[in-house]
Design a protein around this motif. Structure first.
Motif, PDB file in Angstrom:
ATOM      1  N   PHE A 166      -0.557   1.419   1.727  1.00  0.00           N
ATOM      2  CA  PHE A 166      -1.665   0.694   1.112  1.00  0.00           C
ATOM      3  C   PHE A 166      -1.073  -0.429   0.283  1.00  0.00           C
ATOM      4  N   PHE A 167      -1.218  -1.667   0.767  1.00  0.00           N
ATOM      5  CA  PHE A 167      -0.589  -2.817   0.126  1.00  0.00           C
ATOM      6  C   PHE A 167       0.899  -2.552  -0.148  1.00  0.00           C
ATOM      7  N   ASP A 168       1.549  -1.998   0.847  1.00  0.00           N
ATOM      8  CA  ASP A 168       2.993  -1.724   0.858  1.00  0.00           C
ATOM      9  C   ASP A 168       3.405  -0.531   0.001  1.00  0.00           C
ATOM     10  N   ARG A 169       2.473   0.161  -0.604  1.00  0.00           N
ATOM     11  CA  ARG A 169       2.853   1.422  -1.260  1.00  0.00           C
ATOM     12  C   ARG A 169       2.728   2.548  -0.242  1.00  0.00           C
ATOM     13  N   VAL A 170       3.792   3.340  -0.130  1.00  0.00           N
ATOM     14  CA  VAL A 170       3.848   4.431   0.837  1.00  0.00           C
ATOM     15  C   VAL A 170       3.532   5.754   0.149  1.00  0.00           C
ATOM     16  N   MET A 171       2.688   6.565   0.794  1.00  0.00           N
ATOM     17  CA  MET A 171       2.466   7.942   0.368  1.00  0.00           C
ATOM     18  C   MET A 171       2.948   8.853   1.493  1.00  0.00           C
ATOM     19  N   THR A 172       3.860   9.759   1.168  1.00  0.00           N
ATOM     20  CA  THR A 172       4.389  10.656   2.186  1.00  0.00           C
ATOM     21  C   THR A 172       3.417  11.804   2.453  1.00  0.00           C
ATOM     22  N   TYR A 173       3.662  12.494   3.548  1.00  0.00           N
ATOM     23  CA  TYR A 173       2.788  13.618   3.882  1.00  0.00           C
ATOM     24  C   TYR A 173       2.807  14.723   2.826  1.00  0.00           C
ATOM     25  N   PRO A 174       3.980  15.128   2.304  1.00  0.00           N
ATOM     26  CA  PRO A 174       3.937  16.149   1.241  1.00  0.00           C
ATOM     27  C   PRO A 174       3.169  15.699   0.011  1.00  0.00           C
ATOM     28  N   LEU A 205     -16.706   5.681  -1.252  1.00  0.00           N
ATOM     29  CA  LEU A 205     -15.676   4.691  -1.533  1.00  0.00           C
ATOM     30  C   LEU A 205     -15.245   3.984  -0.261  1.00  0.00           C
ATOM     31  N   GLN A 206     -14.535   2.872  -0.450  1.00  0.00           N
ATOM     32  CA  GLN A 206     -13.996   2.127   0.677  1.00  0.00           C
ATOM     33  C   GLN A 206     -12.716   2.816   1.175  1.00  0.00           C
ATOM     34  N   ASN A 207     -12.175   2.301   2.273  1.00  0.00           N
ATOM     35  CA  ASN A 207     -10.906   2.822   2.782  1.00  0.00           C
ATOM     36  C   ASN A 207      -9.803   2.681   1.740  1.00  0.00           C
ATOM     37  N   CYS A 208      -9.088   3.756   1.509  1.00  0.00           N
ATOM     38  CA  CYS A 208      -7.955   3.772   0.587  1.00  0.00           C
ATOM     39  C   CYS A 208      -7.281   5.133   0.739  1.00  0.00           C
ATOM     40  N   PRO A 209      -6.047   5.304   0.259  1.00  0.00           N
ATOM     41  CA  PRO A 209      -5.409   6.619   0.351  1.00  0.00           C
ATOM     42  C   PRO A 209      -6.210   7.727  -0.332  1.00  0.00           C
ATOM     43  N   GLN A 210      -6.888   7.384  -1.441  1.00  0.00           N
ATOM     44  CA  GLN A 210      -7.667   8.404  -2.138  1.00  0.00           C
ATOM     45  C   GLN A 210      -8.810   8.942  -1.279  1.00  0.00           C
ATOM     46  N   TYR A 270      -9.083   1.904  -6.850  1.00  0.00           N
ATOM     47  CA  TYR A 270      -8.181   1.584  -5.748  1.00  0.00           C
ATOM     48  C   TYR A 270      -6.817   1.137  -6.278  1.00  0.00           C
ATOM     49  N   ARG A 271      -6.836   0.485  -7.432  1.00  0.00           N
ATOM     50  CA  ARG A 271      -5.616  -0.062  -8.040  1.00  0.00           C
ATOM     51  C   ARG A 271      -4.550   1.010  -8.221  1.00  0.00           C
ATOM     52  N   ASP A 272      -4.986   2.251  -8.484  1.00  0.00           N
ATOM     53  CA  ASP A 272      -4.023   3.321  -8.757  1.00  0.00           C
ATOM     54  C   ASP A 272      -3.212   3.724  -7.531  1.00  0.00           C
ATOM     55  N   ALA A 273      -3.658   3.333  -6.342  1.00  0.00           N
ATOM     56  CA  ALA A 273      -2.916   3.642  -5.118  1.00  0.00           C
ATOM     57  C   ALA A 273      -2.088   2.456  -4.639  1.00  0.00           C
ATOM     58  N   MET A 274      -2.071   1.371  -5.431  1.00  0.00           N
ATOM     59  CA  MET A 274      -1.341   0.157  -5.046  1.00  0.00           C
ATOM     60  C   MET A 274      -0.041   0.053  -5.821  1.00  0.00           C
ATOM     61  N   PRO A 275       0.956  -0.670  -5.303  1.00  0.00           N
ATOM     62  CA  PRO A 275       2.204  -0.852  -6.058  1.00  0.00           C
ATOM     63  C   PRO A 275       1.968  -1.687  -7.306  1.00  0.00           C
ATOM     64  N   ASP A 276       2.848  -1.543  -8.287  1.00  0.00           N
ATOM     65  CA  ASP A 276       2.679  -2.239  -9.561  1.00  0.00           C
ATOM     66  C   ASP A 276       2.689  -3.757  -9.401  1.00  0.00           C
ATOM     67  N   ASP A 277       3.448  -4.234  -8.415  1.00  0.00           N
ATOM     68  CA  ASP A 277       3.563  -5.686  -8.246  1.00  0.00           C
ATOM     69  C   ASP A 277       2.639  -6.217  -7.152  1.00  0.00           C
ATOM     70  N   ALA A 278       1.587  -5.468  -6.842  1.00  0.00           N
ATOM     71  CA  ALA A 278       0.719  -5.828  -5.717  1.00  0.00           C
ATOM     72  C   ALA A 278       0.097  -7.213  -5.861  1.00  0.00           C
ATOM     73  N   VAL A 281      -1.780   2.500   8.233  1.00  0.00           N
ATOM     74  CA  VAL A 281      -1.728   1.314   7.372  1.00  0.00           C
ATOM     75  C   VAL A 281      -3.173   0.960   7.047  1.00  0.00           C
ATOM     76  N   ILE A 282      -3.540   1.159   5.792  1.00  0.00           N
ATOM     77  CA  ILE A 282      -4.958   1.141   5.406  1.00  0.00           C
ATOM     78  C   ILE A 282      -5.370  -0.205   4.833  1.00  0.00           C
ATOM     79  N   MET A 283      -6.510  -0.696   5.300  1.00  0.00           N
ATOM     80  CA  MET A 283      -7.160  -1.872   4.722  1.00  0.00           C
ATOM     81  C   MET A 283      -8.487  -1.439   4.102  1.00  0.00           C
ATOM     82  N   PRO A 284      -8.771  -1.838   2.850  1.00  0.00           N
ATOM     83  CA  PRO A 284     -10.037  -1.414   2.233  1.00  0.00           C
ATOM     84  C   PRO A 284     -11.246  -2.151   2.797  1.00  0.00           C
ATOM     85  N   ARG A 285     -11.046  -3.361   3.259  1.00  0.00           N
ATOM     86  CA  ARG A 285     -12.084  -4.162   3.897  1.00  0.00           C
ATOM     87  C   ARG A 285     -11.406  -5.033   4.945  1.00  0.00           C
ATOM     88  N   TRP A 286     -12.215  -5.731   5.699  1.00  0.00           N
ATOM     89  CA  TRP A 286     -11.651  -6.613   6.713  1.00  0.00           C
ATOM     90  C   TRP A 286     -11.259  -7.953   6.109  1.00  0.00           C
TER      91      TRP A 286
END
Length: 586
Positions: free
Chosen positions: A61-69, A97-102, A172-180, A300-305
């Motif tokens: 999500f915007f280059d932040r990776v969440m692993t399966y575990p 909510l929109q598409n996001c890791p959460q 959504y911000r909480d699932a994004m990298p700090d420098d997004a 690879v998730i996009m919240p909107r088009w």
């Protein structure tokens, strides 16, 4: 499926009951006719993938990776929080909510808590949301911070005994990298939307918690008790009567199509999918999210088009599989920056919701060697009931009946099967078909019939089958508009429009649109006192305030009166045919 049923179920490579049907001759040699999916809840797919792939990216999500575990750990914490808030087996929990890791975390957390997901379209407004609280009798909701106030407003308008008890709010911000926000990763139009930290809203008679609070829950997990026949998700679909109906999908229907989609597209754990089709919608949910988790693939998730973000993500993450709606492909190919994007990693591109224009499909073939693979399905069929073989698709075609599906063309009145080439109603039977409409036994009975020992679902779509077993849609029995893949039900839009104080009568129809396929038009009779005071633009603006944007009429025409039958019913089809004839002439 019981042990006895499993013992008599044919192996996945055994001839199916449909082998004598025309599409048997074009069936992909590598694909079994039927499959035996895991006889578990969907939760175990995540558990298995987390154990198999401890270092693998489940989401990006915007280059932040969440692993399966990590995905499993967070889902388990949400499950523990839900259990601590009183959620029990079979309880319905709203997901808004929109598409996001959460979204994936919350969805699987709800399943782990033995509960039922009620996905709600994030485009819905407060006027529409009350039904999604009262109809499933939901007492707990999980919502994005920007959407939560609308849900709270809808909740406040309900009787006290029907209101929400708990609301969990996320950013959504909480699932994004700090420098997004430092580079070009976030489209400029999204920056304020994604960066804003909203205060927690207030529930009239309930408690509101922050996502971080739920992830920090230390309560024990409840035992996981549900199986394939337990209700997993209650997605809503509208119809001719206005109010949306919940489609009861147990774990087994979604499991079947999640596994079948992987088999059909040569899916492996090495898949990298661009997940931009909304996960609240059955296609994004099943063919996107559930198939990816089952495979242990990367989403690879996009919240909107956004066409340029899509181009960058496909290039950056070497996306291999992209399920979409044709308007997305058209938009991406039209980008002035398109030459900067590398689509060479794509091995599968396809979708549905609207026909892919032949010229665009040809460009994909000529420029990238990609065949656009169209499919067809409904909320009631857990996404695909038909799909084109990836190695032999036909343009602007629904495809052949999907793995395990028996599809036929029948006379809408007699329900007798019709010969090849003759138009009739498309009906389907198979392990992907839902159990029925939530608390609507009459509506359920109206869409099912028995034939040859099978339970067939009436899609309400008219089509024909060619000599090779490929299905083509020709018209609809149901009164529905398909705008860029979004299903718009005129009765629902009309019911909302009648709340406008200036509207005496309204008839909503679908008219041709070169980009959306169809668009929404409202033919309106104003109250006498409003004539000359209220404009077409005023009605359109009001609709955008009170209903999801894809439902809102883009065209409004004022008339003195609506045509009516002898029984007083509005003759909507007459208006629609006149509008289409006019568009054709233009």
């Amino acid at each position: 499926m019981t042990t006895a049923e499993s013992a008599t179920h044919p192996p996945s490579d055994a001839p199916s009951a449909g082998d004598d049907r025309p599409h048997a001759r074009v069936w992909p040699a590598r694909v079994p006719r039927t499959i035996q999916p895991p006889q578990t809840s969907l939760w175990f797919n995540l558990e298995v993938s987390a154990r198999r792939y401890p270092d693998k990216a489940a989401t990006v999500f915007f280059d932040r990776v969440m692993t399966y575990p990590e995905l499993q750990r967070q889902a388990e914490r949400i499950a523990a929080w839900l259990a601590a808030r009183g959620v029990r087996r079979g309880d319905r929990v709203i997901l808004f909510l929109q598409n996001c890791p959460q979204f994936i975390v919350a969805y699987y957390g709800i399943l782990r808590a033995n509960a039922v997901v009620v996905p709600v379209n994030p485009m819905n407004k407060a006027d529409e949301l009350g039904h999604y609280i009262t109809d499933p009798q939901a007492r707990v909701a999980i919502a994005a911070a920007d959407l939560a106030p609308a849900l709270c407003a809808a909740d406040a308008a309900l009787p006290p005994e029907q209101r929400l008890r708990d609301l969990l709010v996320l950013h959504y911000r909480d699932a994004m990298p700090d420098d997004a926000f430092d580079g070009e990763a976030v489209p400029p139009a999204w920056r304020e939307w994604l960066a804003t930290r909203h205060p927690l809203p207030t529930l009239t008679h309930g408690q509101v918690a922050d996502w971080a609070q739920a992830l920090a829950c230390t309560d024990p997990l409840p035992p996981h008790e549900v199986g394939p026949d337990d209700l997993a998700v209650l997605p809503y679909t509208s119809g001719t009567t206005g109010l949306p109906k919940g489609c009861m999908h147990p774990h087994r229907t979604l499991m079947h199509n999640a596994v079948a989609a992987a088999v059909w597209t040569n899916g492996t754990a090495e898949n990298v999918g661009l997940l931009v089709v909304p996960m609240f919608h059955i296609t994004g949910m099943v063919a996107g999210m559930h198939t990816s988790v089952y495979l242990g693939a990367t989403a690879v998730i996009m919240p909107r088009w956004d066409r340029d973000l899509a181009g960058r993500l496909i290039s950056r993450w070497r996306v291999t599989h992209w399920t979409n709606i044709p308007t997305m492909v058209i938009d991406l190919l039209a980008s002035p920056h398109f030459d900067h994007y590398d689509l060479s990693s794509l091995v599968f591109i396809g979708g549905g919701g609207a026909a892919m224009p032949a010229a665009v499909a040809q460009r994909l073939q000529d420029q990238f060697g990609l065949r656009y693979v169209e499919g067809y399905g409904l909320t009631e069929t857990a996404a695909p009931s038909h799909h084109n073989p990836p190695d032999r698709p036909k343009p602007q075609c629904l495809g052949v009946p999907f793995i395990g599906c028996d599809a036929r063309i029948v006379d809408p009145d007699t329900l007798q099967e019709l010969p090849v080439g003759q138009a009739g109603e498309i009906v389907v039977s198979g392990p992907m078909v839902f159990d029925g409409y939530w608390q609507r036994p009459e509506a359920t009975a109206a869409v099912f019939f028995e034939r040859d020992g099978k339970r067939f679902f009436r899609t309400g779509d008219l089509g024909r089958m060619d000599e090779e077993g490929y299905f083509f849609i020709t018209d609809r029995l149901k009164r529905m508009i398909n705008a860029s893949g979004y299903k718009v039900w005129p009765a629902e839009v009309e019911a909302l429009m009648f709340r406008h104080p200036a509207i005496a009568e309204a008839c909503v129809i679908g008219v041709p649109d070169p980009y959306r396929g169809e668009t929404v038009k409202a033919v309106v009779v104003l109250r006498h006192e409003a004539r000359g005071r209220v404009s077409e633009a005023d009605i359109i603006a009001w609709c955008h305030e009170h209903m999801a944007v894809y439902k809102a009429p883009r065209i409004v025409e004022f008339v003195e009166s609506l045509p009516k039958s002898g029984s007083g019913k509005v003759m909507w089809r007459l208006l629609q045919e006149a509008a289409r004839a006019s568009a054709g002439a233009a």
